[in-house]
Design a protein around this motif. Sequence first.
Motif, PDB file in Angstrom:
ATOM      1  N   LEU A   5       0.852  -1.187   0.000  1.00  0.00           N
ATOM      2  CA  LEU A   5       0.000   0.000   0.000  1.00  0.00           C
ATOM      3  C   LEU A   5       0.892   1.243   0.000  1.00  0.00           C
ATOM      4  CD1 LEU A   5      -2.802  -0.848   2.608  1.00  0.00           C
ATOM      5  CD2 LEU A   5      -2.778  -1.269   0.143  1.00  0.00           C
ATOM      6  N   TYR A   6       0.389   2.326  -0.569  1.00  0.00           N
ATOM      7  CA  TYR A   6       1.143   3.579  -0.568  1.00  0.00           C
ATOM      8  C   TYR A   6       0.849   4.323   0.728  1.00  0.00           C
ATOM      9  CZ  TYR A   6       2.835   3.120  -5.296  1.00  0.00           C
ATOM     10  OH  TYR A   6       3.508   2.699  -6.416  1.00  0.00           O
ATOM     11  N   LEU A   7       1.868   4.376   1.564  1.00  0.00           N
ATOM     12  CA  LEU A   7       1.685   4.980   2.872  1.00  0.00           C
ATOM     13  C   LEU A   7       2.571   6.215   3.014  1.00  0.00           C
ATOM     14  CD1 LEU A   7       1.366   1.706   4.920  1.00  0.00           C
ATOM     15  CD2 LEU A   7      -0.452   3.134   4.006  1.00  0.00           C
ATOM     16  N   HIS A   8       2.918   6.553   4.243  1.00  0.00           N
ATOM     17  CA  HIS A   8       3.254   7.919   4.610  1.00  0.00           C
ATOM     18  C   HIS A   8       1.983   8.717   4.314  1.00  0.00           C
ATOM     19  CE1 HIS A   8       7.889   7.471   4.422  1.00  0.00           C
ATOM     20  NE2 HIS A   8       7.455   7.346   5.663  1.00  0.00           N
ATOM     21  N   TRP A   9       1.874   9.866   4.914  1.00  0.00           N
ATOM     22  CA  TRP A   9       0.616  10.600   4.784  1.00  0.00           C
ATOM     23  C   TRP A   9       0.283  10.935   3.332  1.00  0.00           C
ATOM     24  CZ3 TRP A   9      -2.812  10.516   8.419  1.00  0.00           C
ATOM     25  CH2 TRP A   9      -2.427  10.398   9.758  1.00  0.00           C
ATOM     26  N   ASP A  10       1.320  11.135   2.511  1.00  0.00           N
ATOM     27  CA  ASP A  10       1.050  11.495   1.120  1.00  0.00           C
ATOM     28  C   ASP A  10       1.244  10.326   0.160  1.00  0.00           C
ATOM     29  OD1 ASP A  10       3.752  11.422   1.587  1.00  0.00           O
ATOM     30  OD2 ASP A  10       4.243  13.117   0.299  1.00  0.00           O
ATOM     31  N   GLY A  11       1.313   9.106   0.676  1.00  0.00           N
ATOM     32  CA  GLY A  11       1.406   7.940  -0.197  1.00  0.00           C
ATOM     33  C   GLY A  11       2.629   7.950  -1.086  1.00  0.00           C
ATOM     34  N   ASN A  12       3.782   8.324  -0.531  1.00  0.00           N
ATOM     35  CA  ASN A  12       4.960   8.497  -1.384  1.00  0.00           C
ATOM     36  C   ASN A  12       5.825   7.250  -1.506  1.00  0.00           C
ATOM     37  OD1 ASN A  12       6.436   8.384   1.020  1.00  0.00           O
ATOM     38  ND2 ASN A  12       6.631  10.607   1.177  1.00  0.00           N
ATOM     39  N   ASN A  13       5.444   6.150  -0.848  1.00  0.00           N
ATOM     40  CA  ASN A  13       6.280   4.953  -0.900  1.00  0.00           C
ATOM     41  C   ASN A  13       5.432   3.733  -0.568  1.00  0.00           C
ATOM     42  OD1 ASN A  13       8.267   2.842  -0.040  1.00  0.00           O
ATOM     43  ND2 ASN A  13       9.729   4.488  -0.387  1.00  0.00           N
ATOM     44  N   ASN A  14       5.650   2.635  -1.270  1.00  0.00           N
ATOM     45  CA  ASN A  14       4.890   1.414  -1.001  1.00  0.00           C
ATOM     46  C   ASN A  14       5.793   0.251  -0.604  1.00  0.00           C
ATOM     47  OD1 ASN A  14       6.079   0.928  -3.475  1.00  0.00           O
ATOM     48  ND2 ASN A  14       4.274  -0.041  -4.382  1.00  0.00           N
ATOM     49  N   ASP A  15       6.962   0.566  -0.042  1.00  0.00           N
ATOM     50  CA  ASP A  15       7.893  -0.465   0.407  1.00  0.00           C
ATOM     51  C   ASP A  15       8.158  -0.260   1.893  1.00  0.00           C
ATOM     52  OD1 ASP A  15      10.507  -1.693   1.111  1.00  0.00           O
ATOM     53  OD2 ASP A  15      10.544  -2.251  -1.004  1.00  0.00           O
ATOM     54  N   ILE A  16       7.691  -1.205   2.712  1.00  0.00           N
ATOM     55  CA  ILE A  16       7.797  -1.066   4.166  1.00  0.00           C
ATOM     56  C   ILE A  16       9.251  -0.957   4.609  1.00  0.00           C
ATOM     57  CG2 ILE A  16       7.518  -2.357   6.320  1.00  0.00           C
ATOM     58  CD1 ILE A  16       4.808  -3.260   5.307  1.00  0.00           C
ATOM     59  N   HIS A  17      10.129  -1.755   4.024  1.00  0.00           N
ATOM     60  CA  HIS A  17      11.531  -1.740   4.442  1.00  0.00           C
ATOM     61  C   HIS A  17      12.179  -0.391   4.131  1.00  0.00           C
ATOM     62  CE1 HIS A  17      11.530  -6.039   5.392  1.00  0.00           C
ATOM     63  NE2 HIS A  17      10.780  -6.192   4.318  1.00  0.00           N
ATOM     64  N   GLU A  18      11.881   0.160   2.969  1.00  0.00           N
ATOM     65  CA  GLU A  18      12.414   1.482   2.634  1.00  0.00           C
ATOM     66  C   GLU A  18      11.908   2.535   3.605  1.00  0.00           C
ATOM     67  OE1 GLU A  18      12.281   3.088  -1.232  1.00  0.00           O
ATOM     68  OE2 GLU A  18      13.029   1.288  -2.230  1.00  0.00           O
ATOM     69  N   ARG A  19      10.618   2.489   3.906  1.00  0.00           N
ATOM     70  CA  ARG A  19      10.048   3.487   4.813  1.00  0.00           C
ATOM     71  C   ARG A  19      10.712   3.403   6.183  1.00  0.00           C
ATOM     72  NH1 ARG A  19       5.030   1.679   2.617  1.00  0.00           N
ATOM     73  NH2 ARG A  19       4.513   0.665   4.577  1.00  0.00           N
ATOM     74  N   ASN A  20      10.945   2.183   6.653  1.00  0.00           N
ATOM     75  CA  ASN A  20      11.557   2.022   7.969  1.00  0.00           C
ATOM     76  C   ASN A  20      12.991   2.528   7.985  1.00  0.00           C
ATOM     77  OD1 ASN A  20       9.155   0.882   8.723  1.00  0.00           O
ATOM     78  ND2 ASN A  20       9.906  -1.217   8.828  1.00  0.00           N
ATOM     79  N   TYR A  21      13.752   2.195   6.951  1.00  0.00           N
ATOM     80  CA  TYR A  21      15.140   2.656   6.900  1.00  0.00           C
ATOM     81  C   TYR A  21      15.210   4.171   6.741  1.00  0.00           C
ATOM     82  CZ  TYR A  21      17.556  -1.854   6.853  1.00  0.00           C
ATOM     83  OH  TYR A  21      18.090  -3.065   7.212  1.00  0.00           O
ATOM     84  N   ALA A  22      14.299   4.743   5.971  1.00  0.00           N
ATOM     85  CA  ALA A  22      14.295   6.199   5.805  1.00  0.00           C
ATOM     86  C   ALA A  22      13.992   6.891   7.128  1.00  0.00           C
ATOM     87  CB  ALA A  22      13.272   6.607   4.749  1.00  0.00           C
ATOM     88  N   ALA A  23      13.072   6.315   7.910  1.00  0.00           N
ATOM     89  CA  ALA A  23      12.758   6.892   9.219  1.00  0.00           C
ATOM     90  C   ALA A  23      13.968   6.825  10.141  1.00  0.00           C
ATOM     91  CB  ALA A  23      11.570   6.160   9.836  1.00  0.00           C
ATOM     92  N   ALA A  24      14.683   5.698  10.096  1.00  0.00           N
ATOM     93  CA  ALA A  24      15.881   5.563  10.927  1.00  0.00           C
ATOM     94  C   ALA A  24      16.963   6.544  10.487  1.00  0.00           C
ATOM     95  CB  ALA A  24      16.401   4.129  10.851  1.00  0.00           C
TER      96      ALA A  24
END
Length: 622
Positions: free
Chosen positions: A396-415
Amino acid sequence: MDNYIRWFQRFIWIGIVMNMVFALPALFAPALLTSVVGLPPVLSDPWLENAGMLLVGISLFYMPSGFNAPRFVIHSWLCVLSRLVAVAFWIYLIDTSNTPTVFVPMLYGDLSMFLILGVTLFMGSTPAHRPWALLVDGWHAWCQGWEARWHRHGFRVGLLITLLVLGFIGYETWYNMLRVVPEEKFTSDEDHFKYAAIGLGIEARIPYYLFAVLPQMCPEKMPKPGGWEAFGFLYENGRDLPIGMAKRQIGYPTVEPNCALCHTGSYRASASDVAKPIATAPANTLQLQAFQWFAYDCASDPKFTTDAVMTAINAKFQLGFFERLYNRYLIIPMAKTALLKQKQAYAWQKLRPAQGPGRTDTFNPTKMVVFGFPDDSTIGTVDLPQIWNQKPRESLYLHWDGNNNDIHERNYAAAMAVGATPQSVLPESFNRVTQWLLGTKPPAWPFALDQARVAQGKPIWDNNCAGCHEFGKADTGQVTTQIDQLGTDPHRLDSFTVGLVQAFHGFKKPPFDFNAYRKTQSYSNTPTDGIWMRAPYLHNGSVPSLWDLLQTPDKRPVVFNTGSDVYDPVKVGFITSGAQVQAPTYFRYDTRLEGNHNSGHLYGTQLTDAEKWALIEFMKTL
């Protein structure tokens, strides 16, 4: 040969001019230099000025070779070698920096000078003055001198003492500064999530002893007397560290935030109840920005001296002699320098409305601090999200603006945004958290339910909300409604730029490898599981309760208090008014400020009050 030497000497002077082009701005205008070359402003500090001063000094040592290279032949070869050292340094920065392209021209410049100087000096020198011959002669001379000294008893004794002293200093330095102590192992995945390190860089970690005494170092800067609870940190089971703070020891013990700091919330049925922490929920009481600036301002205070810090530490902990020594002369000064650099790097926060509890700016730190973008004045402040139930969110496209659909990428970017680097991150620990989040379920509604009203609300949900917010629906987790139609505050959307997408996609340093980011034109339809524990609502936390969300914007609260974890089970949200939220530790949220607007999302506002109450009752069960 003379012709080659003349060209060598000319290029020595060209090299001096090149050095001055960098050294003089570094000395007298470091902020301008970092801005021009595209480095983060955090580097505009005395260390950059120090680098400029050293480069001026090195250039002075170039001058004898510029005047008479044959006379100073060893000196001339050292000038060539210095360029090779610079080449190695730029390669290292290109490999490890978040802004590698900045250093490519510098690499080419020093590499060109190394090749030109090396070739011209080699061709202009006699065989006896070329590197191999000079090294052989030097080695023979060194061996002869060493042999002569070795026969003297005093030399052998002195050498032994020197080696013992150096060995002891080396051991103590390794033990107190470099020794890696194994991380604490947690049987429970939830405890691992709450207390295990994920691997932040050294400047993102705070020395453990300093963290323990910092509130008492600057009590006048605290929101209220006491410890870290004043900033909404949560403690449990008598632990010495709050949830979301992990202890990690590389030489000396440090504290670093992990995912749980921003993603563990709490609630109470009344002010007299004990708070119930909920792992993976939004950290609704956490005042992250206030915590940051308390640490920055405390480190800036004239009374924050090494002596004062060590006095506070010694009053609380029993440190060994060498541990005290390293803390006094290395660890505490390094920590102060890191905090002051971060204060400069995050100065842009002061140009935007205060974030308050349960909110943070997600991508401006990445743009400005990690990638070195100039401040574009955008406001990216958002309500901290939940992170439970990640399995059905895969793709699913998440972050508030749906800018990424890869959970691992989102987690690493947050870190990465909070200080993790490809070199520092702990993949095994990080992956354990990621795997646990896949199956972690949202918390069930903890209060009584009106089952008849729940049944009435189900068809209202199906007809008005499920199409965008229920798992399994085609539009859930997608960006389907343009921002002008949705009508919510656009600032967070505007803060995520095409340039940032390009920067992410150009960042290829395993395990950080970003390919799935995109720029969207509106906000995503987020799933609403566990919606009761995700107040306040909308992406910026501008609507305090579900009842308020179902009102037209002109009827939503304009100003309200946030930071309470006392729950309102009727309106479904945390209480925002009354005696319980009048203390100075609570935050006055003003929806009239830029980035805080509570406009838009008119869905459901047309329902009757009875239908709204029925819908809310059903949403408690999600």
